[in-house]
Design an enzyme around this catalytic site. Structure first.
Site, mmCIF file in Angstrom:
data_model
loop_
_atom_site.group_PDB
_atom_site.id
_atom_site.type_symbol
_atom_site.label_atom_id
_atom_site.label_comp_id
_atom_site.label_asym_id
_atom_site.label_seq_id
_atom_site.Cartn_x
_atom_site.Cartn_y
_atom_site.Cartn_z
ATOM 1 N N LYS B 84 0.840 -1.208 0.000
ATOM 2 C CA LYS B 84 0.000 0.000 0.000
ATOM 3 C C LYS B 84 0.871 1.252 0.000
ATOM 4 C CE LYS B 84 -2.288 -1.181 3.772
ATOM 5 N NZ LYS B 84 -1.862 -2.575 3.957
ATOM 6 N N CYS B 168 -11.593 1.463 17.031
ATOM 7 C CA CYS B 168 -10.346 0.736 16.766
ATOM 8 C C CYS B 168 -9.541 0.442 18.022
ATOM 9 C CB CYS B 168 -9.423 1.538 15.857
ATOM 10 S SG CYS B 168 -10.144 2.066 14.340
ATOM 11 N N MET B 169 -9.381 1.425 18.876
ATOM 12 C CA MET B 169 -8.369 1.258 19.918
ATOM 13 C C MET B 169 -8.756 1.814 21.276
ATOM 14 S SD MET B 169 -6.742 4.651 19.484
ATOM 15 C CE MET B 169 -8.173 5.080 20.339
ATOM 16 N N MET B 343 -6.624 -4.971 16.643
ATOM 17 C CA MET B 343 -8.088 -5.022 16.744
ATOM 18 C C MET B 343 -8.607 -6.316 17.389
ATOM 19 S SD MET B 343 -8.494 -2.153 15.633
ATOM 20 C CE MET B 343 -7.332 -1.086 14.832
ATOM 21 N N GLY B 380 -4.465 1.210 13.997
ATOM 22 C CA GLY B 380 -4.794 1.017 12.588
ATOM 23 C C GLY B 380 -4.794 2.296 11.791
ATOM 24 N N GLN B 381 -4.886 3.455 12.471
ATOM 25 C CA GLN B 381 -4.982 4.725 11.744
ATOM 26 C C GLN B 381 -3.724 5.549 11.995
ATOM 27 O OE1 GLN B 381 -8.605 6.651 11.212
ATOM 28 N NE2 GLN B 381 -9.507 4.694 10.674
#
Lengths: 90, 807
Positions: B84, B168-169, B343, B380-381
């Protein structure tokens, strides 16, 4: 013009290494740099994105290749247009 | 020598790869001297995708991003990128970029001017400030998040601001808070280079954090021994590299952690000295509370008595001898053990509890605070840590670890923002799931949110139980959805007002990654059409509210709440886009925020230091010589400048105010919804290597889209055979909440055990979140996306499915 700089992590099996290097050298899409330890730098020049993907998978399947990392990619005059999701057919 | 352009690019690619090969092999390289071409201007930026925080070199030519390289000067990725990352430049150039504001009039989206768009938002807020909410994400830059937070909490006295990071967290946050009294990991990625044992708790870094995973593979390639233990509910690409794979029944990770603690005590292999000096014990209250209640070591020991290896095997399916193996590893103090999770542990109705337990196993065994000994969550972000956790863009939060419920914290922020006492509302606003539930509920039935402004995220795809929590808005006339984004999404589909946003290097930015590293970049290219930065949008709306006379937009001196000045002290009208770049708004907002980070010893680096670095890990402290030093290992005397001399370890924000961390006992409890006769499968959702989050960016990159063009249903071949499913056949996945049609993929990348299903959520045409549950952790309010009960059937059998639950 998808031209990528790849870094291959090779295992230390000398027979497998030899086979892998021969297979890479046999294809015009690849230019190999000097190996440093377990790491082999490669430039990959694929005609289009589909070929680029297939070549990447092919490299990963070679007997001495443990891991393929991508270091760089040039896509400035890539002929395939960047898509929109609605174009994708399921 | 006459080089063709193609040859030049080939040589550049080989040179870049050679530099990384040399660096990995320990050969000195001067990466800055390796200039790939004078015609391309290069600058640094963190990657736009996940929370790893890789740095890329962005090549710009004639106003367009034309090339991407892994940044060899970046410690995080050392020149590498994932599939990515090396395509990140292409996300700017999708054909359907949003380029002008669009307002829905009589059901149809029509172009309007920015002035009109800003006025529509401001008047909507002015009409009822209390019913307005903002919803962002860890894709907000730090200045964007800070501006949005200040507008809401100081300008509107409204705490209805939350972020996708809640999904997410937030269980990781409550895990850190209730263990150490302060959020975010003590360790960092350097632990991956030092550990002897790496334990992955429901984590698949080979696909989700591939650059970090390659650090581990790299060590093995050098001949180092590292024992990799993969604990998961299905075999993944990560499993292929694991020395031990421990497949557990969904939800039973708590039993495994308790089983390890049970054996550490029974065998006498826990670290008695570390525990005696640095830990207290804790148990739940009834009803549950974040900080629980004190328990004794004997209480703790007694609570664990039932968690024998055999009992844990019965609950989890993990053989008793593997529980003993884990306990033996933790019982060996000569080893260095790092735990990683993401996650799998966080999106869990017992998310806070399992986070506490994994920290507890490390603390009990003393595997803490030395390089390689760490329990570390991943995000994740790209700025879930920097913007959401540190800035505090959550319904209960304020900057620097403060919370609205704390009167002192509110007073500090009111002073800092120069607003009158009492301006910040003491009651937390709605957390994400509640915010959207209220938005999708008629006002007369208690739906107290009428207007939501979404920035930098896509809740129309990422929320659970979408029919209830998002699609419910569809027929509610008085509800108004504002969405700023770069592409049309599942969220813009229901938007009443769409704002075209600038993306990544089309604006200045600052992110904070998973290892406390703050990273800065400059704008490099112009956004298309009329697309503008989210930060400008927030400031423009704030100014319009000021002009309309909303009192909250004035400070105590009557001045505009967001005041930017030039070097001479003259105000710069940044709300007028023509002047937005007359000053560096990012620098001003960040430097206003920076002193606030000292309260919890999260001291972020000055903006000018960030310009020079590939990110710096907080706390960043100025040295006697004027240089700034980052911190790799918190709470450890050898590296953390805030630990008292001689203490060795000091948990200086301890819940118990005695510099000790808490070791919790939390029992295993069944999942909110477990398989039954009608819905006999566990359904798990997640990500794939090629796509990031809801796929709005990566699905527009042909190379990534071509590799993974659509979502799929992964199931065990035996289960498929019993139902007569062929590989590739379109079937129905159904739960009590929704059903979708998906192609079956058998023997694909992962190997789910019998009775389980997996569907990735990146595909906006195949919304698995119409099926998921939405039950939340009681502390973190994070939904469980990893387990609910579901069934599958052939298309011809749809009429045999039970009717959907009433929405």
């Amino acid at each position: 013009m998808p031209i990528s700089g790849l870094l291959l992590t090779l295992n230390d099996n000398t027979v497998a290494r030899s086979e892998t290097l021969a297979a890479l050298r046999a294809r015009s899409e690849f230019e190999l740099g000097d190996c440093f330890g377990s790491w082999l730098p490669v430039a990959m020049d694929a005609p289009d994105d589909e070929d680029s993907r297939q070549l990447h998978d092919w490299i990963a399947s070679l007997p001495a290749v443990e891991f393929v990392d991508v270091v760089s990619v040039h896509f400035d005059d890539d002929k395939s247009p960047v898509t929109e999701i609605s174009e994708v057919q399921l | 020598m006459n080089l063709t352009r193609r040859r030049f690019v080939q040589l550049s690619a080989l040179a870049a790869a050679t530099s990384v090969a040399k660096a990995r092999a320990g050969v000195n390289v001067l990466a800055e001297n390796d200039k790939p071409g004078a015609e391309i201007k290069w600058d640094k930026a963190p990657c736009r995708f996940c929370g790893t925080g890789c740095h890329v070199r962005v090549g710009v030519q004639e106003g367009k991003v034309v090339a991407i390289q892994g940044d060899q000067l970046a410690e995080v990725n050392k020149g590498l990128l994932c599939v990515k990352g090396y395509h990140v430049g292409a996300i700017l150039y999708g054909k359907d970029r949003l380029t002008q504001p669009l307002l829905r009039k009589n059901g149809k989206l029509e172009p309007i001017s920015w002035d009109e768009a800003v006025e529509v938002i401001a008047k909507r807020i002015q009409a009822n400030p209390k019913s307005f909410a903002m919803y962002g994400s860890g894709q907000w830059t730090i200045p964007e998040g800070y501006a949005a937070l200040k507008l809401m909490k100081a300008g509107l006295s409204n705490n209805h601001i939350d972020a996708n990071a809640r999904l997410c967290m937030s269980s990781a946050v409550t895990g850190y808070l209730s263990t150490y009294g302060v959020d975010e990991p003590a360790g960092c990625y350097d632990d991956l280079d030092q550990c002897d044992v790496l334990i992955l708790w429901g984590n698949n870094p080979a696909e989700m954090h591939p650059v970090l995973f390659s650090r581990v593979v790299d060590r093995r390639s050098r001949g180092e021994k590292i024992t990799l233990i993969d604990m998961g509910t299905r075999r993944t690409r990560t499993t292929e590299y694991a020395d031990h794979y421990m497949e557990f029944r969904p939800q039973s990770d708590l039993a495994i952690a308790n089983g390890i603690a049970h054996l550490l005590i029974k065998n006498g292999t826990y670290d008695k000295d570390f525990v005696a000096k640095h830990c207290n014990f804790r148990g739940d209250t009834d009803p549950v509370s974040l900080n629980g209640q004190a328990i004794s070591f004997d209480d703790f020991k007694k609570s664990l008595e039932t968690y024998t290896p055999e009992y844990v095997e019965k609950i989890s399916g993990v053989p008793a001898e593997k529980i003993r193996l884990l306990a033996d590893l933790f019982g060996d103090r000569k080893l260095r053990i790092t735990s990683l999770w993401c996650m799998g542990m966080n999106q869990h109705t017992r998310g806070t509890a399992i986070n506490r337990l994994v920290h507890g196993v490390h603390l009990l065994s003393g595997h803490f605070g030395r390089p390689g000994d760490a329990p570390t969550s991943l995000t994740g972000q790209p700025s879930a840590c920097g913007t959401v956790r540190e800035v505090g863009t959550l319904s209960h939060g304020l900057p620097g670890g403060r919370v609205v419920a704390n009167a002192e914290h509110r007073a500090e922020m009111e002073k800092h923002w120069n607003v009158e006492a009492g301006r910040i509302h003491p009651t937390p606003g709605h957390h994400t799931v509640l915010m959207w539930e209220k938005f999708c509920t008629p006002t007369e039935q208690g739906g107290d949110i009428d207007t939501v402004w979404v920035q930098v995220t896509n809740p129309g795809q990422s929320l659970p139980n979408l029919h209830k929590l998002f699609r419910g808005k569809k027929n509610l006339e008085n509800k108004f959805l504002i969405v700023s984004d770069v592409y049309p999404t599942a969220t813009t589909e229901l938007a009443d007002l769409i704002l075209p946003a600038a993306l990544w290097v089309e604006k200045n930015g600052i992110y904070g990654n998973s290892e406390r590293r703050t990273q800065q970049w400059f704008k490099m290219v112009n956004p298309p059409g009329q697309a503008r930065p989210d930060c400008w949008m927030t400031l423009a709306v704030a100014r319009k509210l000021y002009d309309l006379g909303l009192p909250g937009l004035r400070d105590k001196d009557g001045k505009f709440l967001f005041r930017f000045t030039d070097d001479s002290g003259k105000e710069v009208p940044v709300w007028d886009f023509a002047h937005y770049y007359d000053t560096n708004v990012d620098r001003a907002l960040y430097e206003d925020y920076r002193p606030l980070t000292a309260l919890k010893h999260k001291n972020v680096a000055p903006y000018d230091e960030l310009i020079k670095a590939r990110g710096l890990r907080w706390p960043v402290v100025e040295q006697k010589d004027g240089s700034w030093r980052e911190t790799k290992f918190r709470f450890s005397e050898f590296d953390d400048p805030f630990v008292k001399k001689g203490a060795e370890f000091q948990f200086y924000h301890s819940v118990t105010k005695d510099d000790r961390a808490l070791i919790w006992f939390c029992p295993y409890e069944p999942a909110e919804e477990e398989p039954d006769k009608e819905y006999p499968f566990w359904l798990c959702t997640g990500r794939v290597l090629e796509h990031w989050h809801t796929g709005t960016m990566t699905m527009r990159v042909p190379q990534l889209n071509g590799s993974m063009p659509h979502a799929y249903l992964e199931m065990n071949p035996e289960d498929a055979r019993e139902r007569g499913f062929a590989n590739g056949e379109i079937v129905i996945v159904a739960s009590r909440r929704g059903r979708i049609k998906l192609p079956v993929w058998l023997n694909g990348r992962a190997r789910p055990p019998r009775g389980t299903l997996f569907v990735p959520f990146f595909d906006e045409r195949l919304l698995i979140n119409e099926v998921t549950l939405g039950a939340v952790d009681p502390h973190s309010k994070e939904p469980d996306y990893k387990k609910c009960s579901a069934t599958v059937c052939k298309l011809s059998e749809e009429d045999k499915l039970a009717p959907l639950a009433k929405r």
